[in-house]
Design a protein around this motif. Sequence first.
Motif, PDB file in Angstrom:
ATOM      1  N   TYR A  13      -2.699  -0.147  -6.349  1.00  0.00           N
ATOM      2  CA  TYR A  13      -3.377   0.876  -7.287  1.00  0.00           C
ATOM      3  C   TYR A  13      -2.168   1.693  -8.078  1.00  0.00           C
ATOM      4  N   ALA A  14      -1.332   2.163  -7.178  1.00  0.00           N
ATOM      5  CA  ALA A  14      -0.341   3.107  -7.751  1.00  0.00           C
ATOM      6  C   ALA A  14       0.492   2.373  -8.882  1.00  0.00           C
ATOM      7  N   GLN A  15       0.763   1.146  -8.318  1.00  0.00           N
ATOM      8  CA  GLN A  15       1.732   0.285  -9.295  1.00  0.00           C
ATOM      9  C   GLN A  15       0.982  -0.213 -10.439  1.00  0.00           C
ATOM     10  N   GLY A  16      -0.576  -0.356 -10.600  1.00  0.00           N
ATOM     11  CA  GLY A  16      -1.274  -1.076 -11.390  1.00  0.00           C
ATOM     12  C   GLY A  16      -0.998  -2.485 -11.323  1.00  0.00           C
ATOM     13  N   ASN A  17      -0.854  -3.070  -9.963  1.00  0.00           N
ATOM     14  CA  ASN A  17      -0.682  -4.395  -9.870  1.00  0.00           C
ATOM     15  C   ASN A  17      -1.846  -5.265 -10.002  1.00  0.00           C
ATOM     16  N   ASP A  18      -1.548  -6.391 -10.588  1.00  0.00           N
ATOM     17  CA  ASP A  18      -2.554  -7.283 -10.674  1.00  0.00           C
ATOM     18  C   ASP A  18      -3.042  -8.154  -9.573  1.00  0.00           C
ATOM     19  N   GLU A  19      -2.472  -7.830  -8.490  1.00  0.00           N
ATOM     20  CA  GLU A  19      -2.954  -8.446  -7.157  1.00  0.00           C
ATOM     21  C   GLU A  19      -4.081  -7.829  -6.857  1.00  0.00           C
ATOM     22  N   LEU A  20      -4.333  -6.443  -7.060  1.00  0.00           N
ATOM     23  CA  LEU A  20      -5.658  -5.643  -6.763  1.00  0.00           C
ATOM     24  C   LEU A  20      -6.602  -6.246  -7.496  1.00  0.00           C
ATOM     25  N   SER A  21      -7.975  -6.766  -6.714  1.00  0.00           N
ATOM     26  CA  SER A  21      -8.870  -7.416  -7.331  1.00  0.00           C
ATOM     27  C   SER A  21      -9.754  -6.569  -8.192  1.00  0.00           C
ATOM     28  N   LYS A  22     -10.297  -7.162  -9.247  1.00  0.00           N
ATOM     29  CA  LYS A  22     -11.350  -6.300 -10.147  1.00  0.00           C
ATOM     30  C   LYS A  22     -12.320  -5.646  -9.359  1.00  0.00           C
ATOM     31  N   TYR A  23     -13.008  -6.422  -8.362  1.00  0.00           N
ATOM     32  CA  TYR A  23     -13.946  -5.797  -7.563  1.00  0.00           C
ATOM     33  C   TYR A  23     -13.513  -4.538  -6.603  1.00  0.00           C
ATOM     34  N   LEU A  59       5.146  11.669  -0.877  1.00  0.00           N
ATOM     35  CA  LEU A  59       4.602  12.723  -1.516  1.00  0.00           C
ATOM     36  C   LEU A  59       3.882  12.253  -2.981  1.00  0.00           C
ATOM     37  N   GLU A  60       4.467  11.553  -3.691  1.00  0.00           N
ATOM     38  CA  GLU A  60       4.040  11.134  -4.960  1.00  0.00           C
ATOM     39  C   GLU A  60       2.708  10.485  -5.057  1.00  0.00           C
ATOM     40  N   LEU A  61       3.054   9.419  -3.886  1.00  0.00           N
ATOM     41  CA  LEU A  61       1.571   8.658  -3.541  1.00  0.00           C
ATOM     42  C   LEU A  61       0.463   9.674  -3.093  1.00  0.00           C
ATOM     43  N   ASP A  62       0.572  10.355  -2.212  1.00  0.00           N
ATOM     44  CA  ASP A  62      -0.244  11.397  -1.797  1.00  0.00           C
ATOM     45  C   ASP A  62      -0.819  12.203  -2.940  1.00  0.00           C
ATOM     46  N   GLU A  63       0.147  12.265  -4.022  1.00  0.00           N
ATOM     47  CA  GLU A  63      -0.708  13.171  -5.038  1.00  0.00           C
ATOM     48  C   GLU A  63      -1.380  12.507  -5.897  1.00  0.00           C
ATOM     49  N   MET A  64      -0.869  11.172  -6.163  1.00  0.00           N
ATOM     50  CA  MET A  64      -1.840  10.062  -7.009  1.00  0.00           C
ATOM     51  C   MET A  64      -3.058   9.753  -6.156  1.00  0.00           C
ATOM     52  N   CYS A  65      -3.267   9.793  -5.050  1.00  0.00           N
ATOM     53  CA  CYS A  65      -4.315   9.495  -4.383  1.00  0.00           C
ATOM     54  C   CYS A  65      -5.328  10.891  -4.484  1.00  0.00           C
ATOM     55  N   LYS A  66      -4.889  12.111  -4.498  1.00  0.00           N
ATOM     56  CA  LYS A  66      -5.707  13.151  -4.754  1.00  0.00           C
ATOM     57  C   LYS A  66      -6.195  13.187  -6.043  1.00  0.00           C
ATOM     58  N   LYS A  67      -5.344  13.020  -7.353  1.00  0.00           N
ATOM     59  CA  LYS A  67      -5.825  12.662  -8.554  1.00  0.00           C
ATOM     60  C   LYS A  67      -6.834  11.696  -8.942  1.00  0.00           C
ATOM     61  N   ALA A  68      -6.716  10.631  -8.177  1.00  0.00           N
ATOM     62  CA  ALA A  68      -7.724   9.487  -8.296  1.00  0.00           C
ATOM     63  C   ALA A  68      -8.830   9.791  -7.688  1.00  0.00           C
ATOM     64  N   GLY A  69      -9.122  10.794  -7.137  1.00  0.00           N
ATOM     65  CA  GLY A  69     -10.249  11.321  -6.260  1.00  0.00           C
ATOM     66  C   GLY A  69     -10.676  10.841  -4.896  1.00  0.00           C
ATOM     67  N   PHE A  70      -9.311  10.252  -4.306  1.00  0.00           N
ATOM     68  CA  PHE A  70      -9.483   9.699  -3.122  1.00  0.00           C
ATOM     69  C   PHE A  70      -9.471  10.936  -1.937  1.00  0.00           C
ATOM     70  N   ILE A  71     -10.242  10.568  -1.032  1.00  0.00           N
ATOM     71  CA  ILE A  71     -10.443  11.764  -0.043  1.00  0.00           C
ATOM     72  C   ILE A  71      -9.361  11.307   1.073  1.00  0.00           C
ATOM     73  N   GLN A  72      -8.513  12.450   1.516  1.00  0.00           N
ATOM     74  CA  GLN A  72      -7.842  11.987   2.854  1.00  0.00           C
ATOM     75  C   GLN A  72      -8.799  12.144   3.960  1.00  0.00           C
ATOM     76  N   LEU A  73      -8.504  11.104   4.688  1.00  0.00           N
ATOM     77  CA  LEU A  73      -9.446  11.099   5.963  1.00  0.00           C
ATOM     78  C   LEU A  73      -8.418  11.637   7.208  1.00  0.00           C
ATOM     79  N   ILE A  74      -8.846  12.820   7.873  1.00  0.00           N
ATOM     80  CA  ILE A  74      -7.916  13.378   8.862  1.00  0.00           C
ATOM     81  C   ILE A  74      -7.983  12.292  10.318  1.00  0.00           C
ATOM     82  N   THR A  75      -6.886  12.070  10.738  1.00  0.00           N
ATOM     83  CA  THR A  75      -6.945  11.221  12.014  1.00  0.00           C
ATOM     84  C   THR A  75      -7.179  12.241  13.088  1.00  0.00           C
TER      85      THR A  75
END
Length: 125
Positions: A13-23, A59-75
């Motif tokens: 997702y972060a890389q915009g990789n085409d291997e990520l399915s459209k679904y 740290l950049e990936l964590d920020e990207m996740c937050k900006k994308a609206g993904f929610i961090q699930l605390i282990t």
Amino acid sequence: MKYLLDTHTILWYAQGNDELSKYALSLMESEDCFYSIVSLWEIAIKQKLGKLDATVTVLELDEMCKKAGFIQLITQPIHIERTKTLEFIHRDPFDRLLIALAQSENLAIITRDTIIPQYDVKTVW
């Protein structure tokens, strides 16, 4: 349904990789998606071992996740305890903990992995 992102799903997702399915992409952009610090830890280890490109930091990936609206699930300790109930179909400790998280929180895992679906866990791709 709510979803847990597998490590490769976050990276693609972060890389915009085409291997990520459209679904998978459509779910990530429209549904409640969670990510785990476990995935970020796996990425850091694989970067250190030279198995992953180190151009993006955890740290950049964590920020990207937050900006994308993904929610961090605390282990929690209960998630770790649940890993002890899993069969040893998959020996990858990161995937085993992601499976336990998904089972505990009733989440489907967005993954292309072919081993994870062998567990009693919902997966989509």
